[in-house]
Design a protein around this motif. Structure first.
Motif, mmCIF file in Angstrom:
data_model
loop_
_atom_site.group_PDB
_atom_site.id
_atom_site.type_symbol
_atom_site.label_atom_id
_atom_site.label_comp_id
_atom_site.label_asym_id
_atom_site.label_seq_id
_atom_site.Cartn_x
_atom_site.Cartn_y
_atom_site.Cartn_z
ATOM 1 N N LEU B 91 51.195 65.422 45.625
ATOM 2 C CA LEU B 91 50.431 64.142 44.860
ATOM 3 C C LEU B 91 50.272 62.941 45.766
ATOM 4 N N ILE B 167 47.104 68.735 38.762
ATOM 5 C CA ILE B 167 47.356 68.829 37.150
ATOM 6 C C ILE B 167 48.675 69.710 37.310
ATOM 7 N N VAL B 170 51.702 67.472 38.484
ATOM 8 C CA VAL B 170 51.965 66.483 37.519
ATOM 9 C C VAL B 170 52.782 67.199 36.414
ATOM 10 N N TYR B 171 52.496 68.415 36.086
ATOM 11 C CA TYR B 171 53.346 69.006 35.102
ATOM 12 C C TYR B 171 54.473 69.593 35.747
ATOM 13 N N ILE B 173 56.401 68.273 37.828
ATOM 14 C CA ILE B 173 57.303 66.959 37.955
ATOM 15 C C ILE B 173 57.795 66.717 36.471
ATOM 16 N N PHE B 174 56.936 66.608 35.551
ATOM 17 C CA PHE B 174 57.148 66.313 34.279
ATOM 18 C C PHE B 174 58.372 67.205 33.705
ATOM 19 N N ALA B 175 58.009 68.555 34.001
ATOM 20 C CA ALA B 175 58.692 69.350 33.330
ATOM 21 C C ALA B 175 59.980 69.487 34.011
ATOM 22 N N VAL B 177 61.822 67.284 35.399
ATOM 23 C CA VAL B 177 62.865 66.253 35.034
ATOM 24 C C VAL B 177 63.473 66.468 33.676
ATOM 25 N N LEU B 178 62.509 66.758 32.420
ATOM 26 C CA LEU B 178 63.057 67.284 31.324
ATOM 27 C C LEU B 178 63.978 68.659 31.255
#
Lengths: 218, 256
Positions: B91, B167, B170-171, B173-175, B177-178
């Motif tokens: 990114l 895309i 981004v997914y 990184i988001f996933a 962390v969760l």
């Protein structure tokens, strides 16, 4: 920046007010799925089943609604937005608009459930707090997922696949919190789950806000 | 004259064995960790099955699964961390190699997570009585598999390589962390049957009266190195494939 956000939210409201079917479609979706549950169970005496049904239906309704936040607008319109506003105001405006929608939908579902399937929730005020926190969590994580899915060719299937694993931590915390509220636990004892929910919401909100500018670039 | 790495000599009389040895040493300097990972894994396979373990109630010999099951999760976590680091680097720089690495490390991580799930399920059958129970740890395993399966589907459904990179990063990184929230924080809030949770004794308590610890750490490091090695091989295959494909792609584009 707040001016931009206000203008974008006003635009979303206007669009949805003009094409009323969009909002009512989700409400009808909730109504029909709840009615199926009603036909199957008649009256849900078991607390666990009631809570499971409620959150399953709310989660799918949330996924359906959030799909529209980026999927309904044509990609060409986003090129136009790119010249006018910052990406962070786009994501914030979409998130805020989604929060409003989700709160409406989940409270609607809650009252519908009370009407059709009985009311096993002891502490209504606490339940309402959980519903609002849930709506916040759904909108902060699903808005970004909708943005991701809108960039692909088959976004209707993809948004469900992408968001359900993402929503699992939220869903589990929501269910534990709801169980406590249903049993009528004191608010002070339930504060652990509630603050966990709030933290999750802040986390997903911050992540969406930070990551959206990268999705935005063409 | 000297044909590294096989040290092929055109004429055995003029062969220079010293140079050969030198090249082998140079080779070792660069690749020693690969040999080390194989040695470490071989050692833990032997020590894990033959070594002394404390025999506890219910656990009995199944305590040996520590060497084979827990190590999978450690290796998986390292693979996913490398994957997410590469996603962040993609990114910030949009270089294709970071995207490819992020993808490949996620794939290796998924393999490790599947192996961790299978070894854990076998263990659960003999100690808990069921292959799959509703346990926070098992849910954590399931969610990480679901997340990365979704990640690969997301990658598959975007054609434009530049957009696919962004895309999916981004997914990722988001996933990630969760997933960390899900497997590290939530289990501590709920009860679990898993060792180390909800008042169940963790393995660290058994380590005190025996030497399980060195075998376990050797296994962890061995599998981590092995995972990195496999991912690097896959990355090199990917680079070679890209080199071959570009010519074909260009001709296809012109023909289209």
């Amino acid at each position: 920046m707040w001016k931009e956000i206000a203008a974008l939210i006003a635009k979303d409201f206007k669009l949805d007010f003009r094409q009323k079917y969009a909002v009512f479609a989700t409400l009808l979706y909730v109504l029909s799925t709840t009615y199926i549950a009603y036909l199957i169970f008649k009256e849900v005496s078991d607390r666990r089943t009631w809570i499971a049904l409620y959150w399953i239906i709310t989660i799918f309704a949330a996924i359906n609604t959030s799909m529209r936040s980026f999927g309904a607008e044509s990609p060409h319109r986003f090129w136009y937005y790119a010249q006018l506003v910052r990406p962070s105001s786009i994501i914030l405006s979409k998130m805020i608009y989604n929060i409003v929608q989700m709160v409406v939908i989940s409270t609607f579902t809650f009252f519908l459930f009370r009407l059709l399937l009985g009311d096993p929730i002891a502490d209504d005020l606490q339940m309402f707090l959980i519903v609002i926190l849930g709506a916040l969590g759904f909108s902060t994580s699903l808005t970004l997922m909708s943005a991701l899915a809108s960039k692909t060719s088959n976004n209707t299937t993809l948004i469900a696949i992408l968001s359900i694993p993402i929503l699992l931590p939220l869903a589990i915390t929501l269910i534990t919190a709801t169980h406590k509220a249903a049993l009528g636990t004191e608010l002070s004892e339930n504060i652990g789950s509630l603050s966990m929910l709030l933290l999750l919401n802040l986390l997903t909100g911050a992540l969406s806000y930070l990551l959206y500018p990268y999705v935005w670039r063409e | 004259m000297l044909n590294h790495p096989f040290c092929v000599c055109p004429n055995p009389i003029f062969c220079v064995p010293l140079a050969c040895i030198k090249s082998v040493i140079l080779d070792l300097k660069k690749h020693w960790w690969k040999a080390l990972s194989v040695l470490m894994i071989t050692y833990t396979l032997w020590a894990g099955l033959m070594g002394e373990v404390p025999l506890r109630e219910i656990l009995d010999e199944s305590i040996r699964n520590l060497y084979f099951h827990v190590t999978m999760w450690f290796a998986m976590l390292l693979m996913f961390i490398i994957s997410v680091v590469n996603a962040v680097r993609y990114l910030s720089g949009s270089k294709e190699k970071f995207d490819a690495r992020s993808n490949i490390y996620a794939e290796t991580g998924l393999v490790f997570s599947l192996m961790g799930l299978v070894t854990g399920m076998l263990w659960a059958k003999y100690t808990w009585g069921a292959y799959f129970t509703n346990d926070p740890k098992l849910n954590g395993a399931a969610i990480s598999i679901l997340i990365y399966a979704a990640y690969f589907i997301l990658r598959g459904s975007i054609k434009n390589p530049d957009q696919r990179g962004r895309i999916s990063a981004v997914y990722n990184i988001f996933a990630f962390v969760l997933m960390i929230v899900f497997i590290q924080i939530l289990p501590r809030m709920n009860d679990s049957l898993h060792p180390g949770n909800g008042g169940n004794p963790a393995f660290s308590q058994y380590d005190l009266d025996n030497n399980m610890r060195p075998v376990f750490y050797t296994a962890v490091v061995g599998w981590m190195l092995f995972g990195v090695w496999m991912s690097r091989i896959r990355y090199r295959i990917h680079v070679l494939k890209m080199k071959n494909e570009t010519v074909e792609d260009i001709t296809n584009e012109i023909l289209d």
